[in-house]
Write a protein that holds these residues in place. Sequence first.
Motif, PDB file in Angstrom:
ATOM      1  N   ALA A 116       0.889  -1.346  -0.091  1.00 14.33           N
ATOM      2  CA  ALA A 116      -0.192   0.073  -0.053  1.00 14.33           C
ATOM      3  C   ALA A 116       0.873   1.274  -0.120  1.00 14.33           C
ATOM      4  N   ILE A 117       1.947   1.351   1.017  1.00 15.27           N
ATOM      5  CA  ILE A 117       2.643   2.462   0.757  1.00 15.27           C
ATOM      6  C   ILE A 117       3.414   2.659  -0.583  1.00 15.27           C
ATOM      7  N   GLY A 118       3.907   1.406  -1.142  1.00 17.73           N
ATOM      8  CA  GLY A 118       4.532   1.474  -2.460  1.00 17.73           C
ATOM      9  C   GLY A 118       3.714   2.159  -3.367  1.00 17.73           C
ATOM     10  N   ALA A 119       2.242   1.747  -3.463  1.00 22.62           N
ATOM     11  CA  ALA A 119       1.587   2.184  -4.422  1.00 22.62           C
ATOM     12  C   ALA A 119       1.261   3.738  -4.256  1.00 22.62           C
ATOM     13  N   SER A 120       1.063   3.993  -2.867  1.00 17.45           N
ATOM     14  CA  SER A 120       1.067   5.396  -2.736  1.00 17.45           C
ATOM     15  C   SER A 120       2.543   6.257  -3.224  1.00 17.45           C
ATOM     16  N   PHE A 121       3.628   5.605  -3.100  1.00 17.26           N
ATOM     17  CA  PHE A 121       4.905   6.155  -3.625  1.00 17.26           C
ATOM     18  C   PHE A 121       4.522   6.548  -5.050  1.00 17.26           C
ATOM     19  N   GLY A 122       4.167   5.442  -5.832  1.00 15.49           N
ATOM     20  CA  GLY A 122       4.035   5.484  -7.359  1.00 15.49           C
ATOM     21  C   GLY A 122       3.134   6.673  -7.667  1.00 15.49           C
ATOM     22  N   LEU A 123       2.207   6.706  -6.779  1.00 13.58           N
ATOM     23  CA  LEU A 123       1.205   7.751  -7.184  1.00 13.58           C
ATOM     24  C   LEU A 123       1.810   9.174  -6.710  1.00 13.58           C
ATOM     25  N   LEU A 124       2.304   9.353  -5.696  1.00 11.51           N
ATOM     26  CA  LEU A 124       2.886  10.689  -5.270  1.00 11.51           C
ATOM     27  C   LEU A 124       4.114  11.209  -6.029  1.00 11.51           C
TER      28      LEU A 124
ATOM     29  N   ILE B  74       9.540   9.885   5.829  1.00 12.34           N
ATOM     30  CA  ILE B  74       8.145  10.353   6.042  1.00 12.34           C
ATOM     31  C   ILE B  74       7.459   9.103   6.791  1.00 12.34           C
ATOM     32  N   TRP B  75       7.556   7.859   6.264  1.00  7.82           N
ATOM     33  CA  TRP B  75       6.793   6.748   6.928  1.00  7.82           C
ATOM     34  C   TRP B  75       7.468   6.190   8.287  1.00  7.82           C
ATOM     35  N   TRP B  76       8.760   6.548   8.361  1.00 10.76           N
ATOM     36  CA  TRP B  76       9.360   6.175   9.775  1.00 10.76           C
ATOM     37  C   TRP B  76       8.620   7.142  10.712  1.00 10.76           C
ATOM     38  N   VAL B  77       8.267   8.467  10.627  1.00 11.21           N
ATOM     39  CA  VAL B  77       7.609   9.281  11.488  1.00 11.21           C
ATOM     40  C   VAL B  77       6.245   8.807  11.615  1.00 11.21           C
ATOM     41  N   LEU B  78       5.594   8.659  10.414  1.00 12.90           N
ATOM     42  CA  LEU B  78       4.012   8.236  10.341  1.00 12.90           C
ATOM     43  C   LEU B  78       3.748   6.906  11.026  1.00 12.90           C
ATOM     44  N   GLY B  79       4.533   6.086  10.703  1.00 16.28           N
ATOM     45  CA  GLY B  79       4.280   4.545  11.177  1.00 16.28           C
ATOM     46  C   GLY B  79       4.582   4.152  12.565  1.00 16.28           C
ATOM     47  N   PRO B  80       5.742   4.267  13.103  1.00 17.73           N
ATOM     48  CA  PRO B  80       6.322   3.678  14.293  1.00 17.73           C
ATOM     49  C   PRO B  80       6.233   4.879  15.396  1.00 17.73           C
ATOM     50  N   LEU B  81       6.174   6.153  14.880  1.00 18.07           N
ATOM     51  CA  LEU B  81       6.140   7.175  15.742  1.00 18.07           C
ATOM     52  C   LEU B  81       4.688   7.676  16.065  1.00 18.07           C
ATOM     53  N   VAL B  82       3.672   7.606  14.890  1.00 19.00           N
ATOM     54  CA  VAL B  82       2.103   8.028  15.051  1.00 19.00           C
ATOM     55  C   VAL B  82       1.328   6.904  15.166  1.00 19.00           C
ATOM     56  N   ILE B  83       1.165   6.333  13.950  1.00 16.60           N
ATOM     57  CA  ILE B  83      -0.043   5.389  13.520  1.00 16.60           C
ATOM     58  C   ILE B  83       0.181   4.184  14.468  1.00 16.60           C
ATOM     59  N   MET B  84       1.213   3.380  14.403  1.00 17.55           N
ATOM     60  CA  MET B  84       1.275   2.102  15.338  1.00 17.55           C
ATOM     61  C   MET B  84       1.205   2.307  16.599  1.00 17.55           C
ATOM     62  N   PRO B  85       1.675   3.081  17.202  1.00 20.51           N
ATOM     63  CA  PRO B  85       1.477   3.598  18.784  1.00 20.51           C
ATOM     64  C   PRO B  85      -0.181   3.928  19.199  1.00 20.51           C
ATOM     65  N   LEU B  86      -0.733   4.476  18.183  1.00 20.13           N
ATOM     66  CA  LEU B  86      -1.838   5.030  18.373  1.00 20.13           C
ATOM     67  C   LEU B  86      -2.812   3.941  18.490  1.00 20.13           C
ATOM     68  N   MET B  87      -2.768   2.902  17.179  1.00 20.32           N
ATOM     69  CA  MET B  87      -3.458   1.718  17.153  1.00 20.32           C
ATOM     70  C   MET B  87      -3.475   0.969  18.476  1.00 20.32           C
ATOM     71  N   MET B  88      -2.132   0.940  19.136  1.00 20.30           N
ATOM     72  CA  MET B  88      -1.970  -0.097  19.936  1.00 20.30           C
ATOM     73  C   MET B  88      -2.383   0.683  21.443  1.00 20.30           C
ATOM     74  N   GLY B  89      -2.635   1.791  21.664  1.00 19.71           N
ATOM     75  CA  GLY B  89      -3.249   2.498  22.604  1.00 19.71           C
ATOM     76  C   GLY B  89      -2.120   3.029  23.641  1.00 19.71           C
ATOM     77  N   MET B  90      -0.737   3.236  22.588  1.00 17.97           N
ATOM     78  CA  MET B  90       0.446   3.709  23.452  1.00 17.97           C
ATOM     79  C   MET B  90       0.657   5.500  23.272  1.00 17.97           C
ATOM     80  N   GLY B  91       0.042   5.870  22.655  1.00 24.90           N
ATOM     81  CA  GLY B  91       0.095   7.361  22.571  1.00 24.90           C
ATOM     82  C   GLY B  91       1.341   7.590  21.527  1.00 24.90           C
ATOM     83  N   LEU B  92       1.467   8.843  21.181  1.00 22.31           N
ATOM     84  CA  LEU B  92       2.494   9.087  20.129  1.00 22.31           C
ATOM     85  C   LEU B  92       3.947   8.966  20.968  1.00 22.31           C
ATOM     86  N   GLN B  93       4.711   8.364  19.951  1.00 26.43           N
ATOM     87  CA  GLN B  93       6.241   8.084  20.408  1.00 26.43           C
ATOM     88  C   GLN B  93       7.338   9.103  20.151  1.00 26.43           C
TER      89      GLN B  93
END
Length: 139
Positions: free
Chosen positions: A58-66, A87-106
């Motif tokens: 999915a991230i690769g597809a968005s890379f191609g589009l953007l 960009i995805w290092w910030v979005l993935g392990p620092l924002v999206i994944m922790p929020l999905m797991m109830g941990m808050g921003l990292q």
Amino acid sequence: MQGTLNSRMVGGVVGGLAGGVVFGMLMAMMGMLPTIAGMVGSSSALVGFLIHMVISAAIGASFGLLFGAQSTAYGQGAIWGLIYGAIWWVLGPLVIMPLMMGMGLQFGMALSSPMLMSLMGHLIYGLVTGLVYAWSTRR
């Protein structure tokens, strides 16, 4: 705008899967795949790898589009891939994944050793994605 949106998206998926395999091997060696599986309530490394590959495509597809229009040569693909990986290092392990797991921003953990290893993995993912994208759309 170079290439059709469809061909850019397909090239991005191809690049994203290639980058995902490389990054996935690094994650497996570091024992991180069960953490990814935790996003869906599992602890299985296989489940983690499958989730990682779906996300990679999915991230690769968005890379191609953007960034596909700017990534038609290897140098361009490498540069845009590295930027997108960061960009995805910030979005993935620092924002999206922790929020999905109830941990808050990292953001406070960004300079920790595990997060710096994650940054390296995301940069490698982006580099491979960008290079393979350029290769796949030049054929």
